[in-house]
Design an enzyme around this catalytic site. Sequence first.
Site, mmCIF file in Angstrom:
data_model
loop_
_atom_site.group_PDB
_atom_site.id
_atom_site.type_symbol
_atom_site.label_atom_id
_atom_site.label_comp_id
_atom_site.label_asym_id
_atom_site.label_seq_id
_atom_site.Cartn_x
_atom_site.Cartn_y
_atom_site.Cartn_z
ATOM 1 N N LEU A 67 1.471 -1.272 0.182
ATOM 2 C CA LEU A 67 -0.185 -0.196 0.193
ATOM 3 C C LEU A 67 0.365 1.262 -0.050
ATOM 4 O O LEU A 67 1.866 1.267 1.083
ATOM 5 C CB LEU A 67 -1.029 -0.172 2.008
ATOM 6 C CG LEU A 67 -1.856 1.409 1.699
ATOM 7 C CD1 LEU A 67 -3.013 1.762 0.869
ATOM 8 C CD2 LEU A 67 -2.211 1.050 2.587
ATOM 9 N N GLU A 116 0.024 -9.451 -1.380
ATOM 10 C CA GLU A 116 -1.933 -9.733 -1.310
ATOM 11 C C GLU A 116 -1.672 -9.766 -2.085
ATOM 12 O O GLU A 116 -2.613 -10.387 -3.428
ATOM 13 C CB GLU A 116 -2.262 -8.866 -0.754
ATOM 14 C CG GLU A 116 -2.089 -8.141 0.651
ATOM 15 C CD GLU A 116 -2.777 -7.964 1.743
ATOM 16 O OE1 GLU A 116 -4.133 -7.653 2.050
ATOM 17 O OE2 GLU A 116 -3.152 -6.643 2.110
ATOM 18 N N GLU A 136 2.315 -5.179 7.786
ATOM 19 C CA GLU A 136 1.803 -4.265 8.359
ATOM 20 C C GLU A 136 1.006 -4.191 10.227
ATOM 21 O O GLU A 136 0.124 -2.795 10.560
ATOM 22 C CB GLU A 136 0.036 -4.737 8.107
ATOM 23 C CG GLU A 136 -0.339 -4.713 6.602
ATOM 24 C CD GLU A 136 0.338 -6.193 5.655
ATOM 25 O OE1 GLU A 136 1.401 -6.083 5.324
ATOM 26 O OE2 GLU A 136 -0.105 -5.821 4.455
ATOM 27 N N GLY A 144 -6.011 -6.192 3.933
ATOM 28 C CA GLY A 144 -6.528 -5.382 3.423
ATOM 29 C C GLY A 144 -7.414 -5.511 2.072
ATOM 30 O O GLY A 144 -8.265 -5.044 1.506
HETATM 31 C C1 1HE Z 1 6.990 4.221 -0.042
HETATM 32 C C2 1HE Z 1 6.759 2.221 0.335
HETATM 33 C C3 1HE Z 1 4.815 2.799 0.746
HETATM 34 C C4 1HE Z 1 8.448 2.845 -0.013
HETATM 35 N N1 1HE Z 1 4.303 3.844 0.528
HETATM 36 N N2 1HE Z 1 6.335 5.179 0.356
HETATM 37 N N3 1HE Z 1 4.937 -1.445 2.883
HETATM 38 C C5 1HE Z 1 5.848 -1.091 3.778
HETATM 39 O O1 1HE Z 1 5.650 -0.542 5.060
HETATM 40 C C6 1HE Z 1 6.660 -1.269 2.966
HETATM 41 C C7 1HE Z 1 7.343 0.195 3.587
HETATM 42 N N4 1HE Z 1 9.127 0.552 2.405
HETATM 43 C C8 1HE Z 1 10.111 -0.658 2.891
HETATM 44 O O2 1HE Z 1 10.425 -0.964 4.054
HETATM 45 C C9 1HE Z 1 11.235 -0.192 1.527
HETATM 46 O O3 1HE Z 1 10.805 0.927 1.243
HETATM 47 C C10 1HE Z 1 11.450 -1.171 1.014
HETATM 48 C C11 1HE Z 1 12.168 -2.377 1.721
HETATM 49 C C12 1HE Z 1 10.611 -1.497 0.621
HETATM 50 C C13 1HE Z 1 12.490 -1.233 -0.103
HETATM 51 O O4 1HE Z 1 13.349 -0.287 0.963
HETATM 52 P P1 1HE Z 1 14.541 0.359 -0.587
HETATM 53 O O5 1HE Z 1 16.187 0.713 0.886
HETATM 54 O O6 1HE Z 1 14.689 -0.271 -1.303
HETATM 55 O O7 1HE Z 1 14.021 1.927 -0.304
HETATM 56 P P2 1HE Z 1 13.514 2.778 0.593
HETATM 57 O O8 1HE Z 1 14.591 3.620 0.391
HETATM 58 O O9 1HE Z 1 12.832 3.054 1.566
HETATM 59 O O10 1HE Z 1 12.015 3.774 -0.661
HETATM 60 C C14 1HE Z 1 12.448 4.616 -1.074
HETATM 61 C C15 1HE Z 1 11.358 5.542 -1.846
HETATM 62 O O11 1HE Z 1 9.747 4.843 -1.853
HETATM 63 C C16 1HE Z 1 11.060 6.454 -0.125
HETATM 64 O O12 1HE Z 1 10.613 7.255 -0.688
HETATM 65 P P3 1HE Z 1 11.443 9.062 -0.783
HETATM 66 O O13 1HE Z 1 10.780 9.925 -0.872
HETATM 67 O O14 1HE Z 1 11.839 9.243 0.710
HETATM 68 O O15 1HE Z 1 12.443 9.210 -1.977
HETATM 69 C C17 1HE Z 1 9.491 5.960 0.677
HETATM 70 O O16 1HE Z 1 9.240 6.548 1.429
HETATM 71 C C18 1HE Z 1 8.997 5.474 -0.297
HETATM 72 N N5 1HE Z 1 8.526 4.089 -0.397
HETATM 73 N N6 1HE Z 1 7.301 2.024 0.488
HETATM 74 C C19 1HE Z 1 4.442 4.879 0.051
HETATM 75 N N7 1HE Z 1 4.634 0.861 0.995
HETATM 76 C C20 1HE Z 1 -4.335 -3.229 0.903
HETATM 77 S S1 1HE Z 1 -3.839 -2.829 2.474
HETATM 78 C C21 1HE Z 1 -2.154 -2.532 2.489
HETATM 79 C C22 1HE Z 1 -1.417 -2.308 3.822
HETATM 80 C C23 1HE Z 1 -0.020 -2.247 3.467
HETATM 81 O O17 1HE Z 1 0.477 -2.756 2.364
HETATM 82 S S2 1HE Z 1 0.839 -1.928 4.551
HETATM 83 C C24 1HE Z 1 2.807 -2.105 4.161
HETATM 84 C C25 1HE Z 1 3.135 -0.790 3.137
#
Ligand code: 1HE
Length: 263
Positions: A67, A116, A136, A144
């Site tokens: 998400l 998902e 999550e 979700g």
């Molecule tokens: C994002 C998102 C995101 C990255 N929403 N902006 N998902 C998460 O909790 C996963 C969150 N993401 C991470 O843990 C990491 O980004 C990763 C392991 C996936 C990748 O790491 P990395 O080092 O390659 O990238 P990064 O430096 O963390 O992220 C690059 C950019 O992407 C950065 O933004 P920037 O403006 O600072 O460059 C991050 O903020 C952005 N970014 N992931 C928004 N998810 C229907 S319900 C479903 C519920 C869920 O999916 S909850 C799980 C959400």
Amino acid sequence: MSDLSPCPGLSVHTNGAVAVIRLSRPAKRNALNEAMVAGLRTLVSGFPSAIRAVVIHGEGDHFCAGLDLGEVDGEPDLAGAIHHSLGWHRAFQEIQFGRVPVVSVLHGAVVGGGFELAAATHIRIAERSAFFALPEGQRGIFLGGGGSVRIPRLIGTPLVQDMMLTGRSLSAAEAQGAGACQYLVDDGAGLALAMDLARKAAGIAEMTRFAVIHALPRIAEADPHIGYLTEALMASAAQTMPEAKARVRDFLAKKAAKVARPD
Ligand code: 1HE
């Protein structure tokens, strides 16, 4: 090859009977915003009948970071959040219970809503770089996108609980062992395998395809008595199709391929 891209963040090409959807938002690790989720639904439900299989993969170093967390901030109220989740359900239902088989290629982060999404596809290929997580739990939210229904059916409820409560990530090999994916390949090899599998899946008879996508998962979860009856009805529907008769005749006439031994 023709381009059918419905919105920023998704790109689509067709290659023969296979449509290839690419999550194309690498700067945000292919995090799914509302437009992308709606776009996936529109795409998968709208392919012409010449498309008989779909491949989904991600651009950059990750399949999908789930998400778009930027949108969680913006959700106005409880009803809005419920409808947001239902929107994901509709899109992923369209993938799981649509007209054609869907193959996903998983690399890098396959997390949250990305897992998902993968769980709604029929065949999952993980490359060695893939890691699976359900952050999550750490974000104070919950699955979700239908993940609480689909993911325990793949890897079991105890492992999902472990992942959500502790933030545990699974390596690609652990994920395969747990049942999250059917194939594990070297980095960079996933898309070619996906195209090969998608072409094979595209070539099966129409009624068999329907049975595998729609009847099989329901039979598997039905009361066995209902399951046996549904199977008999489904089998007779498939078997009496002219296409089935032609395929059986081809085998008997030694014009069809034999069953291959595993490589
Ligand atoms: C994002 C998102 C995101 C990255 N929403 N902006 N998902 C998460 O909790 C996963 C969150 N993401 C991470 O843990 C990491 O980004 C990763 C392991 C996936 C990748 O790491 P990395 O080092 O390659 O990238 P990064 O430096 O963390 O992220 C690059 C950019 O992407 C950065 O933004 P920037 O403006 O600072 O460059 C991050 O903020 C952005 N970014 N992931 C928004 N998810 C229907 S319900 C479903 C519920 C869920 O999916 S909850 C799980 C959400």
